[in-house]
Design a protein around this motif. Structure first.
Motif, mmCIF file in Angstrom:
data_model
loop_
_atom_site.group_PDB
_atom_site.id
_atom_site.type_symbol
_atom_site.label_atom_id
_atom_site.label_comp_id
_atom_site.label_asym_id
_atom_site.label_seq_id
_atom_site.Cartn_x
_atom_site.Cartn_y
_atom_site.Cartn_z
ATOM 1 N N ALA A 143 -1.751 41.289 34.579
ATOM 2 C CA ALA A 143 -2.972 40.893 35.295
ATOM 3 C C ALA A 143 -3.948 41.795 35.720
ATOM 4 O O ALA A 143 -4.874 41.678 35.785
ATOM 5 C CB ALA A 143 -2.777 39.815 36.560
ATOM 6 N N ASN A 161 -7.447 37.197 40.284
ATOM 7 C CA ASN A 161 -8.194 36.299 39.315
ATOM 8 C C ASN A 161 -8.824 37.032 38.184
ATOM 9 O O ASN A 161 -10.008 36.674 37.853
ATOM 10 C CB ASN A 161 -9.386 35.671 40.155
ATOM 11 C CG ASN A 161 -8.762 34.529 41.076
ATOM 12 O OD1 ASN A 161 -8.205 33.446 40.498
ATOM 13 N ND2 ASN A 161 -9.062 34.269 42.409
ATOM 14 N N SER A 162 -8.067 37.901 37.492
ATOM 15 C CA SER A 162 -8.566 38.473 36.305
ATOM 16 C C SER A 162 -8.536 37.558 35.214
ATOM 17 O O SER A 162 -8.083 36.530 35.191
ATOM 18 C CB SER A 162 -7.714 39.792 36.125
ATOM 19 O OG SER A 162 -6.464 39.314 35.433
ATOM 20 N N GLN A 163 -9.372 38.116 33.975
ATOM 21 C CA GLN A 163 -9.280 37.072 32.768
ATOM 22 C C GLN A 163 -7.829 36.906 32.561
ATOM 23 O O GLN A 163 -7.475 35.762 32.117
ATOM 24 C CB GLN A 163 -10.015 37.833 31.682
ATOM 25 C CG GLN A 163 -9.984 36.918 30.446
ATOM 26 C CD GLN A 163 -10.880 37.593 29.242
ATOM 27 O OE1 GLN A 163 -11.911 38.402 29.675
ATOM 28 N NE2 GLN A 163 -10.546 37.276 28.274
ATOM 29 N N ALA A 164 -6.921 38.192 32.332
ATOM 30 C CA ALA A 164 -5.597 37.729 32.024
ATOM 31 C C ALA A 164 -4.746 36.951 32.977
ATOM 32 O O ALA A 164 -4.034 36.065 32.384
ATOM 33 C CB ALA A 164 -4.965 39.273 31.802
ATOM 34 N N ASP A 190 -9.704 41.072 42.454
ATOM 35 C CA ASP A 190 -10.127 41.200 40.814
ATOM 36 C C ASP A 190 -8.760 41.013 40.067
ATOM 37 O O ASP A 190 -9.020 40.722 39.010
ATOM 38 C CB ASP A 190 -10.739 42.468 40.509
ATOM 39 C CG ASP A 190 -12.061 42.493 41.203
ATOM 40 O OD1 ASP A 190 -12.742 41.140 41.594
ATOM 41 O OD2 ASP A 190 -12.694 43.628 41.527
ATOM 42 N N GLU A 215 -5.809 34.480 34.702
ATOM 43 C CA GLU A 215 -6.556 33.126 34.185
ATOM 44 C C GLU A 215 -5.870 32.567 32.931
ATOM 45 O O GLU A 215 -5.393 31.461 32.798
ATOM 46 C CB GLU A 215 -7.982 32.803 34.264
ATOM 47 C CG GLU A 215 -8.588 33.179 35.602
ATOM 48 C CD GLU A 215 -9.854 32.677 35.708
ATOM 49 O OE1 GLU A 215 -10.144 31.481 35.524
ATOM 50 O OE2 GLU A 215 -10.923 33.434 36.141
ATOM 51 N N GLU A 216 -5.662 33.284 32.076
ATOM 52 C CA GLU A 216 -5.123 33.035 30.575
ATOM 53 C C GLU A 216 -3.622 32.508 30.859
ATOM 54 O O GLU A 216 -3.083 31.538 30.120
ATOM 55 C CB GLU A 216 -5.180 34.091 29.684
ATOM 56 C CG GLU A 216 -6.741 34.435 29.126
ATOM 57 C CD GLU A 216 -6.676 35.681 28.461
ATOM 58 O OE1 GLU A 216 -5.576 36.453 28.233
ATOM 59 O OE2 GLU A 216 -7.865 35.997 27.963
ATOM 60 N N THR A 246 -8.080 27.525 37.076
ATOM 61 C CA THR A 246 -7.090 28.631 36.806
ATOM 62 C C THR A 246 -7.605 29.829 37.632
ATOM 63 O O THR A 246 -7.007 30.713 37.781
ATOM 64 C CB THR A 246 -7.533 29.201 35.221
ATOM 65 O OG1 THR A 246 -8.825 29.377 35.337
ATOM 66 C CG2 THR A 246 -6.680 28.065 34.422
ATOM 67 N N ARG A 247 -8.719 29.501 38.340
ATOM 68 C CA ARG A 247 -9.057 30.502 39.353
ATOM 69 C C ARG A 247 -8.673 29.934 40.658
ATOM 70 O O ARG A 247 -8.664 29.102 41.119
ATOM 71 C CB ARG A 247 -10.722 30.654 39.213
ATOM 72 C CG ARG A 247 -10.970 31.670 40.249
ATOM 73 C CD ARG A 247 -12.522 31.990 39.740
ATOM 74 N NE ARG A 247 -13.020 33.276 40.483
ATOM 75 C CZ ARG A 247 -12.935 34.413 40.030
ATOM 76 N NH1 ARG A 247 -12.212 34.627 39.128
ATOM 77 N NH2 ARG A 247 -13.266 35.640 40.732
#
Length: 456
Positions: A139, A152-155, A149, A157-158, A206-207
Motif C-alpha cells: 500500500a 488510503n492509497s490507490q494500491a 496517504d 483501495e485496489e 474502498t476508502r
C-alpha cells in the motif's frame, strides 16, 4: 495474453474465460506447446517472467484438454519456484477448484475478508493490509509518506476492491489460512458480525474514514536468533537504521496508533532484541494510549521475568502472546531456531504459562512452521501446548521469503505432493492430537485424512 500475465496479480476472469478462448482459437494450444518446446530446447530464449507465464498458459491448456493431473503437476512446480506469486497461486487455485467443484473454499465470490479494511502491516520499505506472505501488494512506504496517504492509497483501495468484487486477485490463495481453511464469511455474515463495516460492505466502499484498527510493526529485522526459515545470519539494525526507524515512529507510527485497537510487535524479528521496539513499548503507556492493547510475538529466548518487569506498559495490556518454537524437542528446536537453547526455552515457556494462568496475558499461542525437518513433531507440539495450559498452536506451511533457492525450498516443502517424504507427512497429519481444538491447522487443514477423502 503473456503480457497481461506479467502483472503480479491473479487473473480469475481469464481462467474462467479460457474454454471460450480455446474454442475461438482452435490452434492456440498447438502454438503454445510449440513455443514451450522451443524454449525447453533452447531454440528460443525468454526472460523468466515470460517463461512462467507461458507455463501457466500451458497448464490451462492441459486442464481444458482433459489432462488435469499434468496441469496440477506443472503449476505445483511453479508454485515451488515462484513461491508468493499471486498469479501462479491463483492459477493453481483455479485448477484445484475445477477438480473439486463441490468444495466451497474454491468459490470466493460472495465471500468477504475484513483484513484489508482494518489491518496495516508496516515492513521495511512497504506496508500491507494483511500478512505479506499472503498479500505481497504494498500500500506504500511509511518511511516517506504520511500514514493516512498509505492507508488510503490507490494500491490499498485496489486491494479492498478485489475483496468486494470477489476476485481476491491480490491474495496468495494457496497460502492464505482463511481461504485454505474455507473460513471466509459471506458478505452478509461479515456485515452481521462486524456491524461497523456493514455500511461499507453494502456500498462496496474502498476508502476508509478512520485509520487501521490493528497494526503490525514488522520493519525492524533485529533478532537474537538466525532461524534459517527467515534469514541466513543474525541481523541487528545499525545506528543509522535505528535513527531512521525512530524518525518514522515519531512522525507516522505513534500518531497512527492513536486510532488503533491493537499493535503487534513484531513479525520481523524479536521485540526484546530490538532497541527501537523496546523504546516504542516503553512509550505506549496506558496514560497516552488508554485503548491500545499489545500483541507480542517473540522467539521466547528473551522472555524472562526480568525483561517482563522492565515493560510495565505490557502488563495486563497484552491481548495476545505468541511464542515461536518450530520443534517439540531439543534437537529439532535448536536446529530450526538457530542460536536458541532448549533448556532456557523451557524456563521461559513456564513463565509465559504462569502469566497466562494468572490472567496477565490472554491468549497464549505457540507457533510451528511446518517443514521437512519438523513435521513429525506436530502432534508433540499439541501435547506441549496442553502441558503448558496454552490456548493453542498455530501451524502453517513454510514460506520462501527469498531465503531459499527453489531447490532448497522444494526440499523443505514436505506438504507438496512431489516431496519424497510427502507420504510420511500425510501419516503425521493423521495423528489424533491434530484434531484437538488447540490445533489451528490453517492452510494445512486439507491434509487431514477426512479432508483428503472428501476431496478425492
Amino acid at each position: 495474453m503473456l503480457e497481461d500475465l506479467l502483472k503480479p496479480d491473479d487473473r480469475p476472469e481469464l481462467w474462467a474465460a479460457f474454454p471460450q478462448f480455446l474454442q475461438a482459437l482452435p490452434l492456440f494450444s498447438t502454438v503454445v506447446r510449440n513455443a514451450h518446446a522451443r524454449v525447453l530446447a533452447g531454440i528460443a530464449s525468454v526472460d523468466r517472467p515470460v517463461a512462467v507465464a507461458l507455463d501457466v498458459v500451458l497448464a490451462l491448456c492441459d486442464v481444458h484438454e482433459g489432462a488435469p493431473a499434468a496441469a496440477l503437476a506443472r503449476l505445483t512446480d511453479l508454485y515451488t519456484s515462484e513461491n508468493g506469486s499471486a498469479m501462479v497461486e491463483g492459477a493453481l487455485f483455479y485448477v484445484h477448484g475445477r477438480n473439486e467443484p463441490d468444495n466451497a473454499k474454491y468459490q470466493l465470490e460472495g465471500r468477504f475478508c475484513t483484513k484489508p479494511f482494518v489491518e496495516l502491516h508496516v515492513l521495511e520499505g512497504s506496508s500491507h493490509q494483511c500478512c505479506a506472505s499472503w498479500l505481497r501488494k504494498s500500500a506504500g512506504d511509511l518511511a516517506d509518506a504520511e500514514w493516512e496517504d498509505v492507508w488510503n492509497s490507490q494500491a490499498a483501495e485496489e486491494v479492498r476492491a478485489s475483496i468486494h468484487d470477489g476476485s481476491f486477485r491480490h491474495c496468495n490463495k494457496m497460502g492464505c489460512p482463511a481461504i485454505q481453511s474455507g473460513t471466509l464469511p459471506t458478505r452478509e455474515a461479515a456485515a452481521a458480525q462486524w456491524p461497523a463495516l456493514a455500511g461499507l460492505i453494502a456500498e462496496r466502499e474502498t476508502r476508509m474514514p478512520r485509520g487501521p484498527e490493528d497494526v503490525n510493526l514488522s520493519y525492524d529485522l533485529t533478532c537474537n536468533l538466525s532461524c534459517p526459515s527467515c534469514r541466513t545470519q543474525k541481523i541487528a539494525a545499525d545506528a543509522h537504521t535505528r535513527q531512521r526507524y525512530d524518525a518514522m515512529q515519531e512522525r507516522a507510527v505513534l500518531p497512527m496508533l492513536r486510532d488503533a485497537r491493537t499493535v503487534l510487535i513484531t513479525g520481523s524479528g524479536d521485540p526484546f532484541a530490538s532497541k527501537n521496539f523496546r523504546r516504542l513499548m516503553e512509550r505506549l503507556t496506558p496514560e497516552d494510549y488508554p485503548d491500545l492493547k499489545f500483541k507480542v510475538m517473540t522467539n521466547g529466548m528473551l522472555f524472562t521475568p526480568r525483561e517482563w518487569a522492565r515493560f510495565p506498559a505490557l502488563h495486563r495490556r497484552t491481548h495476545y502472546l505468541q511464542i515461536s518454537l518450530d520443534g517439540a524437542s531439543k534437537e529439532t528446536h535448536e536446529l530450526l531456531r538457530r542460536g536458541s537453547r532448549w533448556e532456557v526455552m523451557q524456563e521461559n515457556l513456564r513463565f509465559a504459562a504462569d502469566l497466562h494462568a494468572d490472567g496477565l496475558v490472554e491468549p497464549l499461542f505457540l507457533t510451528f512452521t511446518v517443514q521437512a525437518e519438523n513435521f513429525h513433531e506436530m502432534g508433540d507440539m499439541v501435547s506441549l501446548a496442553d502441558a503448558l495450559g496454552a490456548t493453542g498452536v498455530y501451524f502453517g506451511k513454510i514460506t520462501n521469503w527469498g531465503t531459499f533457492s527453489p531447490q532448497v525450498y522444494a526440499a523443505k516443502a514436505v506438504f507438496l505432493p512431489t516431496h519424497p517424504r510427502h507420504r510420511d507427512f500425510l501419516a503425521a497429519m493423521a495423528d489424533p492430537r491434530l484434531r484437538s481444538p488447540k490445533a489451528n491447522l490453517n492452510n494445512l487443514v486439507d491434509f487431514l485424512p477426512a479432508e483428503r477423502t472428501m476431496a478425492a
